[in-house]
Design a protein around this motif. Structure first.
Motif, mmCIF file in Angstrom:
data_model
loop_
_atom_site.group_PDB
_atom_site.id
_atom_site.type_symbol
_atom_site.label_atom_id
_atom_site.label_comp_id
_atom_site.label_asym_id
_atom_site.label_seq_id
_atom_site.Cartn_x
_atom_site.Cartn_y
_atom_site.Cartn_z
ATOM 1 N N ALA A 119 -24.112 28.500 -29.551
ATOM 2 C CA ALA A 119 -24.374 28.076 -30.932
ATOM 3 C C ALA A 119 -24.257 26.556 -31.044
ATOM 4 N N GLY A 120 -23.278 25.991 -30.349
ATOM 5 C CA GLY A 120 -23.145 24.535 -30.353
ATOM 6 C C GLY A 120 -24.324 23.847 -29.686
ATOM 7 N N LEU A 121 -24.814 24.434 -28.600
ATOM 8 C CA LEU A 121 -25.965 23.847 -27.916
ATOM 9 C C LEU A 121 -27.224 23.875 -28.777
ATOM 10 N N SER A 122 -27.403 24.953 -29.502
ATOM 11 C CA SER A 122 -28.647 25.098 -30.267
ATOM 12 C C SER A 122 -28.572 24.501 -31.669
ATOM 13 N N THR A 123 -27.427 24.078 -32.098
ATOM 14 C CA THR A 123 -27.276 23.567 -33.464
ATOM 15 C C THR A 123 -28.110 22.321 -33.712
ATOM 16 N N ARG A 124 -28.062 21.400 -32.780
ATOM 17 C CA ARG A 124 -28.777 20.136 -32.995
ATOM 18 C C ARG A 124 -30.287 20.352 -33.057
ATOM 19 N N ASN A 125 -30.797 21.295 -32.277
ATOM 20 C CA ASN A 125 -32.241 21.539 -32.273
ATOM 21 C C ASN A 125 -32.701 22.330 -33.487
ATOM 22 N N PHE A 136 -24.321 16.907 -35.427
ATOM 23 C CA PHE A 136 -23.460 16.584 -34.278
ATOM 24 C C PHE A 136 -22.029 17.038 -34.535
ATOM 25 N N LEU A 137 -21.548 16.868 -35.764
ATOM 26 C CA LEU A 137 -20.192 17.312 -36.094
ATOM 27 C C LEU A 137 -20.081 18.837 -36.057
ATOM 28 N N ILE A 138 -21.112 19.504 -36.516
ATOM 29 C CA ILE A 138 -21.113 20.973 -36.464
ATOM 30 C C ILE A 138 -21.148 21.433 -35.010
ATOM 31 N N GLU A 139 -21.927 20.740 -34.200
ATOM 32 C CA GLU A 139 -22.001 21.053 -32.772
ATOM 33 C C GLU A 139 -20.629 20.891 -32.113
ATOM 34 N N LEU A 140 -19.945 19.813 -32.415
ATOM 35 C CA LEU A 140 -18.594 19.599 -31.880
ATOM 36 C C LEU A 140 -17.616 20.664 -32.368
ATOM 37 N N ALA A 141 -17.774 21.096 -33.613
ATOM 38 C CA ALA A 141 -16.905 22.146 -34.142
ATOM 39 C C ALA A 141 -17.115 23.450 -33.377
ATOM 40 N N PHE A 142 -18.380 23.773 -33.087
ATOM 41 C CA PHE A 142 -18.649 24.979 -32.297
ATOM 42 C C PHE A 142 -18.052 24.874 -30.896
ATOM 43 N N TYR A 143 -18.146 23.709 -30.281
ATOM 44 C CA TYR A 143 -17.554 23.518 -28.955
ATOM 45 C C TYR A 143 -16.037 23.649 -29.006
ATOM 46 N N ALA A 144 -15.429 23.074 -30.035
ATOM 47 C CA ALA A 144 -13.976 23.161 -30.167
ATOM 48 C C ALA A 144 -13.523 24.609 -30.374
#
Length: 99
Positions: A41-47, A55-63
């Motif tokens: 989900a973090g990988l696909s968020t930006r696209n 980017f912040l949402i992507e980092l939140a998914f990674y965390a």
């Protein structure tokens, strides 16, 4: 007759520990699968999301993915240690059956 009952009880306890071990392994795999879902989900968020703070949402998914993975590993190790401690309480069932 009493000796036969004890052997059945020991075997039942041993099988219960094996089921518990398998359940613990299944649980760590479920934690791993969930962590991977959040990482994807973090990988696909930006696209997918065309917003400024993607980017912040992507980092939140990674965390969240990392926290789920760590909590799964801690859970697995803690329960594995408890299972190993309980194995010594049932004795050696094979020796009891082959005597």
């Amino acid at each position: 007759m009493n000796d036969q009952i004890d052997k059945k009880l020991i075997l039942r306890e041993s099988l219960a520990l094996q089921r518990t071990t398998l359940a613990n392994q299944t649980t760590i795999l479920a934690f791993l699968r969930t962590a991977m879902y959040f990482a994807v989900a973090g990988l696909s968020t930006r696209n997918v999301l065309q917003i400024e703070n993607s980017f912040l949402i992507e980092l939140a998914f990674y965390a969240i993915s990392f926290l789920i993975l760590i909590s799964g590993i801690v859970n697995f190790v803690k329960h594995r240690k408890k299972i190993q401690e309980n194995k010594k309480h049932i004795g050696d069932y094979k020796l009891a059956y082959y005597e």
